[in-house]
Design an enzyme around this catalytic site. Sequence first.
Site, PDB file in Angstrom:
ATOM      1  N   GLU A 143      48.469  -3.275  54.474  1.00 11.71           N
ATOM      2  CA  GLU A 143      48.294  -4.581  53.847  1.00 11.71           C
ATOM      3  C   GLU A 143      48.100  -5.680  54.887  1.00 11.71           C
ATOM      4  O   GLU A 143      47.254  -6.567  54.733  1.00 11.71           O
ATOM      5  CB  GLU A 143      49.512  -4.945  52.981  1.00 11.71           C
ATOM      6  CG  GLU A 143      49.794  -3.985  51.851  1.00 11.71           C
ATOM      7  CD  GLU A 143      50.827  -2.931  52.229  1.00 11.71           C
ATOM      8  OE1 GLU A 143      50.705  -2.321  53.320  1.00 11.71           O
ATOM      9  OE2 GLU A 143      51.751  -2.707  51.433  1.00 11.71           O
ATOM     10  N   CYS A 146      56.110  -3.383  50.885  1.00 10.85           N
ATOM     11  CA  CYS A 146      57.465  -3.637  51.371  1.00 10.85           C
ATOM     12  C   CYS A 146      57.719  -5.147  51.391  1.00 10.85           C
ATOM     13  O   CYS A 146      56.798  -5.941  51.160  1.00 10.85           O
ATOM     14  CB  CYS A 146      57.631  -3.042  52.762  1.00 10.85           C
ATOM     15  SG  CYS A 146      56.727  -3.965  54.038  1.00 10.85           S
ATOM     16  N   CYS A 157      55.251  -7.144  53.638  1.00  7.91           N
ATOM     17  CA  CYS A 157      53.896  -7.243  53.095  1.00  7.91           C
ATOM     18  C   CYS A 157      53.838  -8.145  51.873  1.00  7.91           C
ATOM     19  O   CYS A 157      52.875  -8.903  51.716  1.00  7.91           O
ATOM     20  CB  CYS A 157      53.358  -5.852  52.797  1.00  7.91           C
ATOM     21  SG  CYS A 157      53.088  -4.889  54.308  1.00  7.91           S
TER      22      CYS A 157
END
Length: 144
Positions: A49, A77, A80
């Site tokens: 990402e 996560c 990101c």
Amino acid sequence: MKAAIKQAILGATKYDEVPIGAVIVKDGKIIARAHNMKEEKKCANYHAEMVAIEKACKKIGDWRLIGCDIYVTLEPCPMCVGALINARIDNIYFGAFDEKAGALKSRCELMEQKFNHYASYEGGIMQDKCAKLLSDYFKAKRGK
């Protein structure tokens, strides 16, 4: 999501990266493609990402990715999700849920907090295929 899966496979087969891929789309066209690069760059920040965000920003010439959507093979996560909020991404579409570190539904729901930007999100897109890429990769690693 198919293009993100292709990126995940590329990262795993060519660079031995955990198979996570991402693409960013604007006006129906892919403007950035990325896979994990943590091993290659020796840096924890190089999630698919994050790499895709950087490429998309360079492509459009702005740090704001307004009007853009991201497709990623694994639930993002916390790092990101934070980057996607800061980049002003419109929509997040992800494949497999991440019970260990997912920050949209699985471990926490960061997008439900009152930040300066909100992106809509949807998970479970091509979930079986995305999850299988990861499980096959780690099975092969354990087999070595």
